[in-house]
Scaffold this motif. Sequence first.
Motif, PDB file in Angstrom:
ATOM      1  N   LEU A   1      16.970  86.265 -29.819  1.00 30.83           N
ATOM      2  CA  LEU A   1      17.938  85.796 -30.865  1.00 30.83           C
ATOM      3  C   LEU A   1      17.042  84.899 -32.013  1.00 30.83           C
ATOM      4  CD1 LEU A   1      21.284  85.089 -29.011  1.00 30.83           C
ATOM      5  CD2 LEU A   1      20.513  87.075 -30.385  1.00 30.83           C
ATOM      6  N   GLY A   2      16.427  83.892 -31.639  1.00 34.19           N
ATOM      7  CA  GLY A   2      15.807  83.064 -32.706  1.00 34.19           C
ATOM      8  C   GLY A   2      14.770  83.937 -33.502  1.00 34.19           C
ATOM      9  N   ASP A   3      14.177  84.980 -32.789  1.00 26.98           N
ATOM     10  CA  ASP A   3      13.202  85.759 -33.800  1.00 26.98           C
ATOM     11  C   ASP A   3      14.095  86.366 -34.641  1.00 26.98           C
ATOM     12  OD1 ASP A   3      11.299  84.912 -31.979  1.00 26.98           O
ATOM     13  OD2 ASP A   3      11.331  86.517 -30.793  1.00 26.98           O
ATOM     14  N   HIS A   4      15.420  86.535 -34.558  1.00 27.83           N
ATOM     15  CA  HIS A   4      16.137  87.351 -35.419  1.00 27.83           C
ATOM     16  C   HIS A   4      17.227  86.125 -36.430  1.00 27.83           C
ATOM     17  CE1 HIS A   4      15.424  91.397 -34.162  1.00 27.83           C
ATOM     18  NE2 HIS A   4      15.248  90.790 -32.929  1.00 27.83           N
ATOM     19  N   GLY A   5      16.457  85.187 -36.500  1.00 22.32           N
ATOM     20  CA  GLY A   5      17.246  83.992 -37.530  1.00 22.32           C
ATOM     21  C   GLY A   5      18.477  83.612 -36.843  1.00 22.32           C
ATOM     22  N   LEU A   6      18.779  83.599 -35.399  1.00 21.28           N
ATOM     23  CA  LEU A   6      20.161  83.220 -34.761  1.00 21.28           C
ATOM     24  C   LEU A   6      19.664  82.211 -33.583  1.00 21.28           C
ATOM     25  CD1 LEU A   6      23.092  83.610 -35.002  1.00 21.28           C
ATOM     26  CD2 LEU A   6      22.853  85.409 -33.402  1.00 21.28           C
ATOM     27  N   PRO A   7      19.433  80.956 -33.722  1.00 17.51           N
ATOM     28  CA  PRO A   7      19.264  79.974 -32.869  1.00 17.51           C
ATOM     29  C   PRO A   7      20.353  80.169 -31.528  1.00 17.51           C
ATOM     30  CG  PRO A   7      18.944  78.983 -34.841  1.00 17.51           C
ATOM     31  CD  PRO A   7      19.636  80.187 -35.028  1.00 17.51           C
ATOM     32  N   SER A   8      20.103  79.734 -30.445  1.00 17.44           N
ATOM     33  CA  SER A   8      20.835  79.767 -29.467  1.00 17.44           C
ATOM     34  C   SER A   8      20.722  78.523 -28.297  1.00 17.44           C
ATOM     35  CB  SER A   8      20.901  81.073 -28.433  1.00 17.44           C
ATOM     36  OG  SER A   8      19.937  81.147 -27.904  1.00 17.44           O
ATOM     37  N   ALA A   9      21.736  78.020 -27.776  1.00 16.26           N
ATOM     38  CA  ALA A   9      21.598  76.920 -26.794  1.00 16.26           C
ATOM     39  C   ALA A   9      22.644  77.239 -25.806  1.00 16.26           C
ATOM     40  CB  ALA A   9      21.705  75.771 -27.549  1.00 16.26           C
ATOM     41  N   GLN A  10      22.498  76.541 -24.810  1.00 17.64           N
ATOM     42  CA  GLN A  10      23.494  76.325 -23.730  1.00 17.64           C
ATOM     43  C   GLN A  10      24.039  74.930 -23.556  1.00 17.64           C
ATOM     44  OE1 GLN A  10      22.565  77.797 -19.935  1.00 17.64           O
ATOM     45  NE2 GLN A  10      20.983  79.284 -20.585  1.00 17.64           N
ATOM     46  N   ARG A  11      25.717  75.028 -23.899  1.00 19.70           N
ATOM     47  CA  ARG A  11      26.113  73.646 -23.594  1.00 19.70           C
ATOM     48  C   ARG A  11      27.651  73.571 -23.159  1.00 19.70           C
ATOM     49  NH1 ARG A  11      25.850  73.436 -29.332  1.00 19.70           N
ATOM     50  NH2 ARG A  11      27.865  73.643 -30.317  1.00 19.70           N
ATOM     51  N   PRO A  12      28.176  72.975 -22.504  1.00 17.93           N
ATOM     52  CA  PRO A  12      29.514  73.344 -22.018  1.00 17.93           C
ATOM     53  C   PRO A  12      30.522  73.604 -23.067  1.00 17.93           C
ATOM     54  CG  PRO A  12      28.738  71.359 -21.102  1.00 17.93           C
ATOM     55  CD  PRO A  12      27.897  71.447 -22.099  1.00 17.93           C
ATOM     56  N   VAL A  13      31.377  74.614 -22.698  1.00 20.08           N
ATOM     57  CA  VAL A  13      32.234  75.054 -23.536  1.00 20.08           C
ATOM     58  C   VAL A  13      33.721  75.084 -22.739  1.00 20.08           C
ATOM     59  CG1 VAL A  13      33.395  77.095 -25.040  1.00 20.08           C
ATOM     60  CG2 VAL A  13      30.774  76.620 -24.809  1.00 20.08           C
ATOM     61  N   THR A  14      34.876  74.677 -23.490  1.00 19.04           N
ATOM     62  CA  THR A  14      35.970  74.501 -22.602  1.00 19.04           C
ATOM     63  C   THR A  14      37.075  75.626 -23.420  1.00 19.04           C
ATOM     64  OG1 THR A  14      37.073  72.696 -23.790  1.00 19.04           O
ATOM     65  CG2 THR A  14      35.720  72.125 -21.736  1.00 19.04           C
ATOM     66  N   LEU A  15      38.059  75.778 -22.780  1.00 22.29           N
ATOM     67  CA  LEU A  15      39.381  76.541 -23.523  1.00 22.29           C
ATOM     68  C   LEU A  15      39.751  75.736 -24.563  1.00 22.29           C
ATOM     69  CD1 LEU A  15      41.064  77.918 -20.287  1.00 22.29           C
ATOM     70  CD2 LEU A  15      39.846  79.187 -21.890  1.00 22.29           C
ATOM     71  N   ALA A  16      39.891  74.329 -24.731  1.00 26.83           N
ATOM     72  CA  ALA A  16      40.407  73.473 -25.746  1.00 26.83           C
ATOM     73  C   ALA A  16      39.302  73.666 -26.891  1.00 26.83           C
ATOM     74  CB  ALA A  16      40.587  72.158 -25.073  1.00 26.83           C
ATOM     75  N   ASP A  17      37.789  73.757 -26.610  1.00 28.36           N
ATOM     76  CA  ASP A  17      37.047  73.999 -27.489  1.00 28.36           C
ATOM     77  C   ASP A  17      37.249  75.373 -28.631  1.00 28.36           C
ATOM     78  OD1 ASP A  17      36.009  71.670 -26.849  1.00 28.36           O
ATOM     79  OD2 ASP A  17      34.447  72.776 -25.461  1.00 28.36           O
ATOM     80  N   LEU A  18      38.023  76.360 -28.076  1.00 26.64           N
ATOM     81  CA  LEU A  18      37.691  77.727 -28.551  1.00 26.64           C
ATOM     82  C   LEU A  18      38.009  77.714 -30.097  1.00 26.64           C
ATOM     83  CD1 LEU A  18      39.479  79.964 -25.840  1.00 26.64           C
ATOM     84  CD2 LEU A  18      36.897  79.798 -26.386  1.00 26.64           C
ATOM     85  N   GLY A  19      39.044  76.865 -30.612  1.00 25.40           N
ATOM     86  CA  GLY A  19      39.069  76.957 -32.116  1.00 25.40           C
ATOM     87  C   GLY A  19      37.954  76.556 -32.929  1.00 25.40           C
ATOM     88  N   ALA A  20      37.030  75.965 -32.335  1.00 24.25           N
ATOM     89  CA  ALA A  20      35.705  75.385 -33.122  1.00 24.25           C
ATOM     90  C   ALA A  20      34.650  76.585 -33.359  1.00 24.25           C
ATOM     91  CB  ALA A  20      35.156  74.285 -32.466  1.00 24.25           C
ATOM     92  N   TYR A  21      35.264  77.659 -32.680  1.00 22.07           N
ATOM     93  CA  TYR A  21      34.152  79.091 -32.774  1.00 22.07           C
ATOM     94  C   TYR A  21      34.635  80.046 -33.786  1.00 22.07           C
ATOM     95  CZ  TYR A  21      31.823  76.316 -29.079  1.00 22.07           C
ATOM     96  OH  TYR A  21      31.190  75.438 -28.342  1.00 22.07           O
ATOM     97  N   ARG A  22      33.760  80.713 -34.219  1.00 21.67           N
ATOM     98  CA  ARG A  22      34.296  81.666 -35.365  1.00 21.67           C
ATOM     99  C   ARG A  22      34.205  82.999 -34.846  1.00 21.67           C
ATOM    100  NH1 ARG A  22      30.511  81.562 -40.528  1.00 21.67           N
ATOM    101  NH2 ARG A  22      30.917  83.476 -40.721  1.00 21.67           N
ATOM    102  N   ALA A  23      33.545  83.326 -33.792  1.00 23.65           N
ATOM    103  CA  ALA A  23      33.496  84.728 -33.242  1.00 23.65           C
ATOM    104  C   ALA A  23      32.831  84.367 -31.850  1.00 23.65           C
ATOM    105  CB  ALA A  23      32.571  85.589 -33.878  1.00 23.65           C
TER     106      ALA A  23
END
Length: 263
Positions: free
Chosen positions: A199-221
């Motif tokens: 993904l980074g080679d296509h201009g889209l950095p990625s990482a792993q970190r905890p995600v909870t159901l309460a966090d969902l509103g913070a993500y666009r897609a």
Amino acid sequence: MTIPPGTHVEIDGRPADAENLLVPALLGTYAHFTALQVRDGRTRGLDLHLDRLDAATRELSGAELDGERVRTLLRGALDRAGRRDSAARVYVYFGADLKPTLMVTVRPPVDMPAEPQSLMSVPYQRPFPHIKHLGSFAQTHYGRLAAQAGFSDALLTGPGGVISEGAVANIAFYEGTSVVWPDAPALTGITMALLEPRLGDHGLPSAQRPVTLADLGAYRAAFVCNSQGIAPVRLIDEVEFAVDERLMKTVAEAYAAVPWDVI
């Protein structure tokens, strides 16, 4: 669960019959597998599939699994099934002596549904999640419950609503500039393993970190991926996501750059 029409099954290189089918029938779920899409006799990430099978076999039985043997059995099954394009699986079953028995199934090819997915969260995490094992009663049942509720599939979560994975896919979330893969007990799917470092080679950095159901509103897609492909997510429980066409185009381009390996 029904067996798709046209499924070809071989056990240790021999066509399945009443006698050798007793092996998977009696050995039950003490087994693991890998699933791959084959096109023109090729698949993506063949080395990762072979490494997955070998690593799980070593962990469960203490013995290595020869990758060339797996390739030979897979090639033979594909040839005898007469399918250059297929959805194939390699299962490794263990008896009381922990000697592995290999079953290869070949059926018509399958692609990820084109429509955006909807997921229903459920309170379940797979045991020994790093192994693609057959102990899948709960995720299958939760998947059926999700379908009955009108969703595409289930989303597995742990204590505190920590998101792990889909019932049959990995999931990733988009912040607007980067992709986040949930850091929780889950299987690292082959498609995820191939996609994440590209993904980074296509201009889209990625990482792993905890995600909870309460966090969902913070993500666009969000999107899911497995051996069948990649699809956007439009809904998790009652949280709606936009289908970001630019994101999905970039992810698709990154995956398309993965080479196909001759089996």
